[in-house]
Design a protein around this motif. Structure first.
Motif, mmCIF file in Angstrom:
data_model
loop_
_atom_site.group_PDB
_atom_site.id
_atom_site.type_symbol
_atom_site.label_atom_id
_atom_site.label_comp_id
_atom_site.label_asym_id
_atom_site.label_seq_id
_atom_site.Cartn_x
_atom_site.Cartn_y
_atom_site.Cartn_z
ATOM 1 N N MET A 1 -9.664 1.529 2.307
ATOM 2 C CA MET A 1 -9.838 1.151 3.711
ATOM 3 C C MET A 1 -9.294 -0.238 3.984
ATOM 4 O O MET A 1 -8.763 -0.503 5.070
ATOM 5 C CB MET A 1 -11.323 1.227 4.072
ATOM 6 N N THR B 1 -5.399 0.168 4.276
ATOM 7 C CA THR B 1 -4.995 0.811 5.529
ATOM 8 C C THR B 1 -5.318 -0.074 6.731
ATOM 9 O O THR B 1 -4.581 -0.078 7.720
ATOM 10 C CB THR B 1 -5.705 2.170 5.688
ATOM 11 N N GLY B 2 -6.422 -0.839 6.650
ATOM 12 C CA GLY B 2 -6.765 -1.738 7.746
ATOM 13 C C GLY B 2 -5.725 -2.822 7.940
ATOM 14 O O GLY B 2 -5.361 -3.166 9.074
ATOM 15 N N SER C 1 -2.667 -1.189 9.570
ATOM 16 C CA SER C 1 -2.829 -0.812 10.975
ATOM 17 C C SER C 1 -2.868 -2.034 11.890
ATOM 18 O O SER C 1 -2.457 -1.950 13.049
ATOM 19 C CB SER C 1 -4.110 0.009 11.146
ATOM 20 N N GLY D 1 -4.355 4.851 -0.036
ATOM 21 C CA GLY D 1 -4.453 4.011 1.142
ATOM 22 C C GLY D 1 -3.117 3.457 1.592
ATOM 23 O O GLY D 1 -2.932 3.135 2.769
ATOM 24 N N THR E 1 -6.428 3.974 9.571
ATOM 25 C CA THR E 1 -7.679 4.208 8.851
ATOM 26 C C THR E 1 -8.243 5.592 9.145
ATOM 27 O O THR E 1 -8.888 6.208 8.281
ATOM 28 C CB THR E 1 -8.717 3.134 9.237
ATOM 29 N N LEU F 1 -7.428 8.350 6.641
ATOM 30 C CA LEU F 1 -7.776 8.161 5.235
ATOM 31 C C LEU F 1 -8.504 9.367 4.651
ATOM 32 O O LEU F 1 -8.259 9.766 3.509
ATOM 33 C CB LEU F 1 -8.643 6.906 5.089
#
Length: 226
Positions: free
Chosen positions: A39, A42-43, A46, A138, A144, A147
């Motif tokens: 996470m 991916t955070g 993004s 990820g 997110t 995921l």
């Protein structure tokens, strides 16, 4: 009539509590911190933070910094958990002769330096195997929200490791357990469980550890390339 004499070579019932605690600590730790690594990656993608950071820091450094920092935090938490239990034992709140965890006896007299060293090794290696996989997953998505759609295979392996770990407590010499002793996604739980129960030789333990370390190297190379 043929006289038969039964001799108990090893008594595993007193060690099942230790195995049970390790299995669920490993399972819980992988789910919490492994998904946290995915996470986090991916955070950053993004929010486009990665585009700024990648000009200052190599991606491989960021990858292993996330994984190793989570590992350190996890080991500290586990240490606090066990030290709290040991403090309660010293105070007298725990009766070592009647101490049980969900019905399994937890024999405090079996805990020694070798058991602790093996615990740290297999705990760290087990986390690294799955954290690297979570990190790789990820990095292949940009949001997110997506995921959950890519973590399925790793989640299956995590649950499989839990199931085989429980089976190890009941049948430590079965075919599936023997195979899982050398399978890197299951071996951290299975090999350590057999070690605690006295059902694995030193050579088998070394082979399992070697295969695990080599697998971590290969997975880390693949994850860093992704």
């Amino acid at each position: 009539n043929i006289p038969v004499e039964e001799t108990m070579l090893a008594e595993n019932n007193r060690s099942l509590g230790i195995v049970y605690v390790f299995i669920f600590l490993m399972y819980t730790f992988i789910l919490m911190f492994g998904q946290g690594v995915a996470m986090s990656i991916t955070g950053e993608k993004s929010t486009r933070v990665m585009e700024v950071m990648i000009t200052k820091i190599k991606p491989i450094y960021m990858l292993f910094a996330k994984i190793l920092s989570s590992l350190t935090a996890g080991l500290i938490q586990v240490s606090v958990f066990f030290l709290s239990g040991y403090l309660a034992y010293l105070i007298g709140w725990i009766n070592k002769d009647q101490f049980k965890i969900v019905g399994f006896a937890f024999d405090l007299s079996q805990i020694n330096a070798g058991l602790i060293i093996a615990f740290i090794f297999f705990f760290a290696c087990g986390y690294l195997v799955y954290a690297l996989c979570f990190a790789a997953l990820g990095s292949v998505i940009s949001r997110t929200e997506d995921l959950g759609s890519v973590m399925g295979p790793v989640m299956v392996l995590v649950v499989g490791a839990l199931m085989v770990g429980i089976k190890t407590m009941m049948d430590p010499t079965g075919g599936l357990v023997t195979f899982s002793t050398y399978f890197p996604f299951f071996s951290p739980i299975v090999a350590y469980s057999k070690f605690v129960m006295g059902e694995i030789s030193t050579l088998e333990l070394l082979i399992s550890g070697t295969v695990l370390v080599i697998s971590i190297g290969l997975i880390s190379y693949a994850a860093s390339r992704i």
